[in-house]
Design an enzyme around this catalytic site. Structure first.
Site, PDB file in Angstrom:
ATOM      1  N   LYS B  26       0.830  -1.121   0.019  1.00 35.38           N
ATOM      2  CA  LYS B  26      -0.057   0.086  -0.058  1.00 35.38           C
ATOM      3  C   LYS B  26       0.907   1.291  -0.214  1.00 35.38           C
ATOM      4  CE  LYS B  26      -3.702   0.201   2.839  1.00 35.38           C
ATOM      5  NZ  LYS B  26      -4.880   0.546   1.992  1.00 35.38           N
ATOM      6  N   ARG B  96      -2.999   2.887   8.661  1.00 33.93           N
ATOM      7  CA  ARG B  96      -3.459   1.527   8.034  1.00 33.93           C
ATOM      8  C   ARG B  96      -2.170   0.679   7.979  1.00 33.93           C
ATOM      9  NH1 ARG B  96      -6.656   4.752   4.349  1.00 33.93           N
ATOM     10  NH2 ARG B  96      -8.830   4.119   4.563  1.00 33.93           N
ATOM     11  N   GLY B 105      -8.148  -7.279   4.293  1.00 28.46           N
ATOM     12  CA  GLY B 105      -8.920  -7.380   5.546  1.00 28.46           C
ATOM     13  C   GLY B 105      -8.438  -7.960   6.727  1.00 28.46           C
ATOM     14  N   MET B 107      -5.617  -6.933   8.342  1.00 27.34           N
ATOM     15  CA  MET B 107      -4.812  -6.038   9.504  1.00 27.34           C
ATOM     16  C   MET B 107      -5.922  -4.833   9.854  1.00 27.34           C
ATOM     17  SD  MET B 107      -2.030  -7.535   9.467  1.00 27.34           S
ATOM     18  CE  MET B 107      -1.095  -6.059  10.453  1.00 27.34           C
ATOM     19  N   ARG B 352      -3.571  -1.478  -6.455  1.00 22.79           N
ATOM     20  CA  ARG B 352      -2.468  -2.536  -6.360  1.00 22.79           C
ATOM     21  C   ARG B 352      -3.143  -3.410  -7.509  1.00 22.79           C
ATOM     22  NH1 ARG B 352      -6.092  -5.067  -0.988  1.00 22.79           N
ATOM     23  NH2 ARG B 352      -7.975  -5.054  -1.666  1.00 22.79           N
ATOM     24  N   HIS B 468     -15.953  -9.067   1.232  1.00 22.18           N
ATOM     25  CA  HIS B 468     -14.830 -10.143   1.771  1.00 22.18           C
ATOM     26  C   HIS B 468     -14.840 -11.578   1.188  1.00 22.18           C
ATOM     27  CE1 HIS B 468     -12.921 -13.031   4.653  1.00 22.18           C
ATOM     28  NE2 HIS B 468     -12.079 -11.935   4.814  1.00 22.18           N
ATOM     29  N   ARG B 574       0.826 -46.986 -13.849  1.00 24.08           N
ATOM     30  CA  ARG B 574       0.836 -47.902 -12.781  1.00 24.08           C
ATOM     31  C   ARG B 574       0.109 -49.135 -13.499  1.00 24.08           C
ATOM     32  NH1 ARG B 574      -1.293 -43.208 -11.228  1.00 24.08           N
ATOM     33  NH2 ARG B 574       0.081 -41.799  -9.806  1.00 24.08           N
ATOM     34  N   ARG B 630       5.511 -48.582 -15.079  1.00 21.53           N
ATOM     35  CA  ARG B 630       5.836 -49.057 -13.674  1.00 21.53           C
ATOM     36  C   ARG B 630       5.614 -50.641 -13.478  1.00 21.53           C
ATOM     37  NH1 ARG B 630       4.351 -46.164  -8.214  1.00 21.53           N
ATOM     38  NH2 ARG B 630       2.577 -47.402  -8.410  1.00 21.53           N
ATOM     39  N   GLU B 758      12.934 -43.766  -4.803  1.00 20.25           N
ATOM     40  CA  GLU B 758      11.577 -43.309  -3.917  1.00 20.25           C
ATOM     41  C   GLU B 758      11.817 -43.622  -2.756  1.00 20.25           C
ATOM     42  OE1 GLU B 758       8.074 -45.655  -5.023  1.00 20.25           O
ATOM     43  OE2 GLU B 758       9.130 -46.958  -5.875  1.00 20.25           O
ATOM     44  N   SER B 777      13.335 -41.901 -12.108  1.00 20.21           N
ATOM     45  CA  SER B 777      12.042 -41.348 -11.674  1.00 20.21           C
ATOM     46  C   SER B 777      11.830 -40.952 -10.204  1.00 20.21           C
ATOM     47  CB  SER B 777      10.832 -41.910 -12.451  1.00 20.21           C
ATOM     48  OG  SER B 777       9.700 -41.082 -12.231  1.00 20.21           O
ATOM     49  N   GLY B 779      10.064 -40.751  -6.881  1.00 17.59           N
ATOM     50  CA  GLY B 779       9.102 -40.796  -6.517  1.00 17.59           C
ATOM     51  C   GLY B 779       8.493 -40.271  -5.204  1.00 17.59           C
ATOM     52  N   THR B 780       8.422 -38.871  -5.554  1.00 16.03           N
ATOM     53  CA  THR B 780       8.277 -38.095  -4.150  1.00 16.03           C
ATOM     54  C   THR B 780       7.267 -38.307  -3.136  1.00 16.03           C
ATOM     55  OG1 THR B 780       7.604 -36.378  -5.407  1.00 16.03           O
ATOM     56  CG2 THR B 780       9.737 -36.438  -5.373  1.00 16.03           C
ATOM     57  N   ASN B 781       6.277 -39.138  -3.511  1.00 19.86           N
ATOM     58  CA  ASN B 781       5.308 -39.651  -2.341  1.00 19.86           C
ATOM     59  C   ASN B 781       6.031 -40.356  -1.576  1.00 19.86           C
ATOM     60  OD1 ASN B 781       3.205 -38.003  -3.965  1.00 19.86           O
ATOM     61  ND2 ASN B 781       2.214 -39.729  -4.784  1.00 19.86           N
ATOM     62  N   ASP B 782       6.563 -41.505  -2.051  1.00 23.55           N
ATOM     63  CA  ASP B 782       6.852 -42.582  -1.068  1.00 23.55           C
ATOM     64  C   ASP B 782       8.410 -41.931  -0.474  1.00 23.55           C
ATOM     65  OD1 ASP B 782       5.113 -44.182  -1.880  1.00 23.55           O
ATOM     66  OD2 ASP B 782       6.272 -46.003  -1.902  1.00 23.55           O
ATOM     67  N   CYS B 844       7.593 -38.337 -10.588  1.00 24.83           N
ATOM     68  CA  CYS B 844       6.200 -38.709 -10.944  1.00 24.83           C
ATOM     69  C   CYS B 844       5.448 -38.854  -9.534  1.00 24.83           C
ATOM     70  CB  CYS B 844       6.286 -39.948 -11.360  1.00 24.83           C
ATOM     71  SG  CYS B 844       7.052 -41.371 -10.359  1.00 24.83           S
ATOM     72  N   TYR B 864      11.944 -33.770 -16.577  1.00 16.59           N
ATOM     73  CA  TYR B 864      10.667 -33.684 -16.746  1.00 16.59           C
ATOM     74  C   TYR B 864      10.105 -33.860 -15.150  1.00 16.59           C
ATOM     75  CZ  TYR B 864      10.077 -38.488 -16.462  1.00 16.59           C
ATOM     76  OH  TYR B 864      10.260 -40.019 -16.007  1.00 16.59           O
TER      77      TYR B 864
END
Lengths: 887, 887
Positions: B26, B96, B105, B107, B352, B468, B574, B630, B758, B777, B779-782, B844, B864
């Site tokens: 602001k 302000r 809203g 602050m 803004r 809001h 899969r 896989r 993974e 690849s 396997g970022t979940n595991d 993946c 990728y």
């Protein structure tokens, strides 16, 4: 030009003892014995590098090998004055494997090589014994046919048995030269029938066949199993030893024997061995004839009737005893030797460090220091730390009722109890199901190794103290009773018979490997008494080690055991183990099923005094020593009531409905509890649990400090941290409890707050975490689980397969995976210390009692390891050896 | 001397737009507007560094702040010709907050500061409006009393309501000056009663009180919640803006309004805003009076009866429209502005970047490129990738039956369906239990943010398009219908009423944020149509990005969706998803319950043709694009029959007893299946499964290659590797299958073999593994599960708590933990590439569709990312932005 072949004999050798990596243990020691002037039949070793070359090059030999072998063979001929393949004066050789470390019975051996239809006549003429010559030839064909040519053993046995039947005799020795000559013909016909080509008559062809068989045998399954059990890398390879034959079976002035320079069971400094007159070496080891004692002392001690060599061949014995002393002074260790007496002349065929029981090892090490043979550091280095386990195992209670049904030889000390199984496969299978089993065999062979490993103990009906069963069982630390001749074993019926008693597969027996007793049923056991040798050696170990050894213990009994075994403190006291006790579990469950904080607090109020009393007991026992207490770790559902009665009990205590308890329990179910709502996550969501535990700890610490006048050295450990912030939040709760207790009691407790580093992220974030943590304890069990993504509980289905396929050299839950988990530990240690240079570091996983893991911890700069009470001595010794290796 | 205060006004400013980190958004924009000659009431900004200093120094200000504020205040006085606290000509100011990014809203704000019992008279005299002066004073006390002094709002409301009742009026505007004067006295008495000290009369004391309140409000819980939802670091701090008051409520030549320089819903290049005559700015935003349209176009399009500003105040509107153009040209973005007209003069109070729907954002970006305002890179950078999600969500099926019960404003596009809840807490709670909910409120406030976040959609009975609820819902991408005045909401009864209809808490409704309809029950949805703006912008994104974007897909429908969304290939198919289909699951189960390899092979024979057909379909769709398949990953028990009927079916198919199936099933149970017998461990123990899958793949690949003439770009991925040896063993099985299929079909399939990385150990061992693997690849979940030791399935019980406590800034399963998991990914990538420089790297996990994770993957040098089909556009755009950030 690369040297592939090392000759020895005639008083000198090209190799020496410290070339065992190249020549194998047997070859290096044969060379060494030549070098120190002992009588060794001349021969040569083909190096382990040839084995490596052979496997790296599609099973082909180096170009220059052939000429080097020929040269070495000519040297033997020159030394002994005989010629390989000669009609009149044929040189015969043995071909034996010899890896870097002893692999007893695992590698195939061929004796009497060089015999054929022509040379056999020369041997007969030269020895003046036609029967001996044809018996040698018959044995050679049998051995070579089986080992080198792959003809099944039983074909030969069948021919032999049939012939004996035809001739109406029962013993091999009743066959005469003609019988044996006929058998030779029959054996060779059988070989040709099986293979479609005749048995090789050319001694050189025989020699190269045998050499190839040795190299190929390096990779047969039983060798692979042994290596995997003993962590021997496949790439080491084996050497091949070709040596002029000497014969212990050319008459009554011949003999063969094996001996230990000291008693391998007790360590007593007494010559200890067995021999057979007019026999080949294999006869002693195979346990087919029961051998006689070497010494008068041995004979008398064992109430043996057969005369000792000391009496029968006093001169030879004196020479042998002289050899014994020379070897001990030279090698500065107890030796296991093989010898043959051929027509009154002593020949040494092997020396190597003798396998021994742990008790014997301790006595030998301590005695040798006193005798001035070795120094303390060497003595400490002589004991395999893991072998101490043998000493620490319970033995049979002498007061307990024993239904002794038979006796055998006390072949490997310790007592074992379990269900009878009659095959190695069955042993492995039932052990895999969690059963304790005793493997019962007529005699054991290398094929039984996996079953012996799986069994709690081994019992054989045949064989002596140096039989396969005895040697292997001692090495493994399995109790063994060998040669229990009263037993009749019927594999078909899966039963054994002693007089009119039948013991079937699955029946429980107990064996005592220390006295040879075999008992029906289970017999009570008692804690082992530790010898003074043990104390002396452990005290030396403590002089060398720099790594602390703590214990993982909760109960008073565990703590006392650990202190007796020399623990420097407690590295892990799991508070949840205290939660399961009788009345308190109901309060714990009440806390779990509480629907809100107020309900939990009410239940925690009941638990507080019990926890405090536990801690008071613990702190009293540990006065002056550090105690690391871990806050509640397991998922809450582990404490849940099981079954209707328990559910009802908890519902009543908590004042809620049974249905509500059931619902709460089902809400707490997790699909992967190991990765669930546990560890510090419990305390983050329910800080009141942490608060209660901290209060119980601090109240207990102040109470005991007041009592003893010695401040309690308390380390509060927060489990399963992955971020600094978790620890910050909980440290604030702990500190607040300390403040509160401090102002109530007028004295603030002393303590530090640290964390378990047991998740990969904690290792990576160790720098940040160390800003708050005053100590780290690496929880390598959980760290292994998450680093590998393997749950220890679920690994059984594939772990054996993984070890067998060589994927894991060793189960990473047993010995720390130094490449993967180890790197994370090192990262954690380095990053932690970079932020807080005095950060105290330890590990508290099962690995804390595994010698190679202990060595790793030493190298990684940890301050201590913590292990189960019974493994404390192992860790102390391993830590000392690691320090010595470092210096 | 450090500069803590930056003045602006009178045609120039000390700050400028790019100082937003120091002056807040602001403040920086107020300064910038001054600099470009727009009419801004003079004022000054206290920097965010003061906020940081304040919190770092125990809530104390820098020493020189006071004098700098005084100087800046004097500058305002000089500019406006009024004096702060002066009796006759009092300067009033607003105070302000203003953080680096807009926190709408969140602050607290104080207006009319500087009024007291003396200056109020000056204001009355100067404005000639006693009522206005006392209304301003009354509002000031109320606002200041609440925000700065912490007196509860309802005390003031009660006094106001009571007074109105006493006077028999219903509207605030019916109160006259005397009423307001009495209220001022009552308010001040209440403040003194509550605080024990009088309301501050000294304007300077008021000013410093307000400044402190702004700084303190930076850390109140609702601000913290907003920051945590929006990943705003706490250390940024807020600035404070003190500005001369201008009044939109001094008569009918006064007005106040808010506007967007283009339509924030559609992006149309049309001035879009609302205003109120004779009102204060807060009245518009709070949605208490329904505002009028700014333009004739807007009025007509919305069928509004109230006259537009364009008609009522044509001169002012022309000035404002001029400001609009100036701002767009200057900022090169659509602006959200606030203005006040005081007695015929236009004042700009804020500008803004305007929040907008994603569709609008795309249109604005594309239009602005065409208008020459910005270049393509800027356009690509203007769209928040995650916001594309809005476009991709289904909308209501126009053909579906709709039971429309009411209408409101189409405040945020998209359709949502769920159970009605009437409080934010309830919304969060039920959403936490997995329920879809629609949050229904009279109007929303910052306290409701967490509930709006948890809800699928938001419905309010009051408030306009800039209320809001509307602004926040658009920002979050939640569908929102606002200002549905027909609704009567009774929080007490937990019900809403429309005419004679009652909708209770838990009843299902559907809202359509694109047309404002509210429907009872669930309405069918359809896939979104994508605008040409979308295609244009995505094509630009593709010009910039260097990271490939693949998809995780198995079904033909998923594959088609992903291709429509521009996927470059399949990064994860899969195979097990293909196992569950109708008839084949029986064969799969037959395989699982088989007791030996022969039994498994028989069942696998049945599965083979089905798998092959699946792969044929997949490869046909993906002609010319890479496809990573896989091998079987989940624990076998996931496929097990459930219930008696299924068990019987499998028993019949497999020709075994029901009891046997049951036993096998129970043997397969695991305590932590995530860490159990799964992934490549299945193939290691049952190589025949791997063999069948490889064969199905290769047969399918050859079939499709023959059909299409284009070779299938097949990547065979082995899951859950922790050692090189596992991959070696399975690569051999795969290669053997390829050889076999190759010789049968006369053409060998093209493929590469790689692995999922993974598990933490795989990252650490990546160097060795890359000796065999041709691609990785991640396997970022595991990997997240094991690095944190947290199972995604079980995390719900504590994850919310962890986010709330600030332990996790964001759920690590949603956005990649770059510190921990990210370090492992980098280690894996580096070590892999060190061994194999051309190693293809991708991820993946779910993170492949998370913009900040995509940016991480770009920086880590991956080739990728692969994500679910609907997230492909998000990943493409995020990848482009990452590439642009890099250049």
């Amino acid at each position: 030009m690369a040297k592939w072949v090392y000759g020895f004999g005639g008083g000198s050798a090209e190799g020496e003892a410290d070339m065992r990596n190249l020549l194998g243990g047997k070859g290096a020691n044969l060379a060494e014995m030549c070098n120190i002037g002992l009588p060794v039949p001349p021969g040569f070793s083909i190096t382990t590098e040839v084995c490596t070359h052979y496997y790296d090059n599609d099973q082909k030999y180096p170009d220059t090998l052939k000429s080097q072998v020929e040269t070495a063979l000519a040297d033997i001929e020159a030394t002994v004055g005989m010629v390989f393949g000669d009609v009149d004066n044929p040189l015969l050789v043995s071909v034996r494997s010899g890896a870097r470390v002893s692999m007893p019975g695992m590698m195939d051996t061929v004796l009497n090589l060089g015999l054929n239809d022509v040379t056999v006549a020369g041997l007969a003429a030269k020895s003046g014994d036609m029967r001996f010559a044809y018996d040698s030839y018959r044995r050679f064909i049998q051995m070579y046919g089986n080992v080198v040519l792959g003809v099944e053993h039983y074909y030969f046995e069948d021919l032999l048995e049939n012939h004996k039947e035809d001739r109406g005799v029962t013993l091999d020795t009743e066959l005469d030269a003609d019988d044996l000559k006929q058998l030779v013909i029959a054996f060779k016909e059988k070989v040709e029938e099986e293979l479609g080509s005749p048995f090789p008559e050319d001694p050189h062809e025989q020699l190269w066949g045998a050499i190839g068989a040795v190299f190929r045998s390096w990779r047969i399954p039983r060798a692979a199993t042994y290596r995997s059990l003993n962590n021997i890398p496949e790439e080491w390879g084996t050497a091949v030893n070709v040596q002029a034959m000497v014969f212990g079976n050319m008459g009554d002035d011949c003999a063969t024997g094996v001996a230990f320079t000291r008693d391998p069971s007790t360590g007593e400094n007494a010559f200890y061995g067995e021999y057979l007159i007019n026999a080949q070496g294999e006869d002693v080891v195979a346990g087919i004839r029961t051998p006689q004692h070497l010494t008068v002392y041995g004979k008398e001690r064992n109430n043996s009737k057969a005369p000792s060599m000391e009496m029968v061949m006093p001169d030879i014995f004196a020479q042998l005893n002289d050899v014994r002393h020379k070897l001990e002074v030279h090698y500065r260790d107890m030796q296991d030797i093989e010898f043959t007496v051929q027509q009154g002349k002593l020949w040494m065929l092997q020396t190597r460090a003798g396998k021994r029981t742990t008790a014997a090892g301790l006595k030998i090490a301590v005695d040798m220091v006193e005798e001035g043979l070795i120094d303390k550091a060497t003595a400490v280095g002589m004991i395999e730390p893991a072998s101490l386990d043998q000493l620490l195992h319970p033995t049979l209670d002498p007061g307990a009722n024993r239904n002794v049904i038979a006796r055998g030889l006390p072949a490997s000390p310790g007592a074992a109890c379990g269900a009878v199984v009659f095959s190695a496969d069955e042993a492995e299978k039932r052990a895999g199901q969690g059963d304790a089993v005793v493997l019962v065999r007529m005699e054991t062979s290398p094929e039984d190794i996996h079953g012996m490993h799986a069994a709690k103990g081994v019992l054989t009906a045949r064989g002596g103290m140096t039989s396969h069963a005895a040697v292997v069982a001692r090495g493994m630390g399995r109790p063994c009773v060998a040669g229990a001749g009263e037993l009749r074993i019927d594999y078909q019926e899966a039963a054994m018979y002693v007089r009119d008693l039948t013991v079937k597969s699955g029946d429980i027996i107990t064996i005592d490997g220390s006295n040879g007793e075999i008992m029906l049923g289970e017999v009570a056991t008692i804690e082992p008494e530790l010898s003074s040798d043990f104390s002396v050696l452990m005290a030396w170990a403590d002089e060398f080690r720099t790594l602390g050894v703590r214990t993982n213990a909760e109960t008073a009994e565990e703590v006392r055991t650990a202190l007796r075994f020399g623990a420097d403190g407690i590295g892990l006291s799991r508070t949840e183990h205290m939660f399961f006790d009788g009345e308190r579990i109901v309060a714990v469950r009440e806390m779990i099923v509480a629907s809100d904080e107020a309900g939990r607090r009410a239940a925690l109020e009941k638990i507080l005094p019990m926890q405090r009393d536990d801690f008071i007991e613990l702190f009293r026992l540990m006065t002056g020593l550090p105690v690391t207490v871990r806050l509640l770790d397991p998922p809450l559902h582990e404490f849940l009531p099981k079954g209707d009665a328990e559910i009802a009990e908890v519902a009543k205590a908590a004042g809620v409905s049974i249905e509500e308890v059931r619902q709460r329990a089902s809400r707490l179910e997790e699909s992967n509890p190991m990765l669930g709502h546990r560890g510090c996550r419990l305390a983050i969501t329910y800080p009141e649990i942490c608060e209660m535990q901290a209060r119980a700890l601090f109240e207990a610490a102040i109470t005991v400090t007041k009592e003893t006048g010695t401040p309690v050295d308390l380390e509060v450990m927060v489990p399963l941290i992955v971020t600094k912030r978790e620890l910050d939040i909980l440290k604030a709760v702990i500190d607040e409890a300390a403040d509160a207790v401090g102002s109530e009691q007028g004295v603030r407790p002393h303590y530090t707050v640290g964390t378990m580093i047991e998740l990969p992220r904690a290792c990576l974030m160790a720098g940040e975490i160390a800003e708050t943590a005053e100590f780290f304890s690496f929880g390598t069990n959980d760290l292994t689980q998450t680093t590998f993504g393997v749950s220890r509980d679920d690994a059984a289905t594939f772990m054996a397969h993984y070890e067998k396929s060589g994927i894991f050299e060793i189960d990473p839950f047993i010995s720390l995976d130094q490449d993967g988990v180890g790197e994370l530990v090192k990262i954690g240690a380095e990053r932690g210390r970079a932020v807080r240079s005095k950060l105290k570091l330890g590990i508290c996983g099962e690995h804390g009692g595994d010698p190679s893991s202990v060595a790793f911890c030493h190298r990684a700069g940890l301050n201590y390891v913590s292990c189960s009470p019974f493994r404390v001595p192992i860790a102390r010794l391993a830590a000392a050896q690691a320090a010595l290796a470092d210096s």
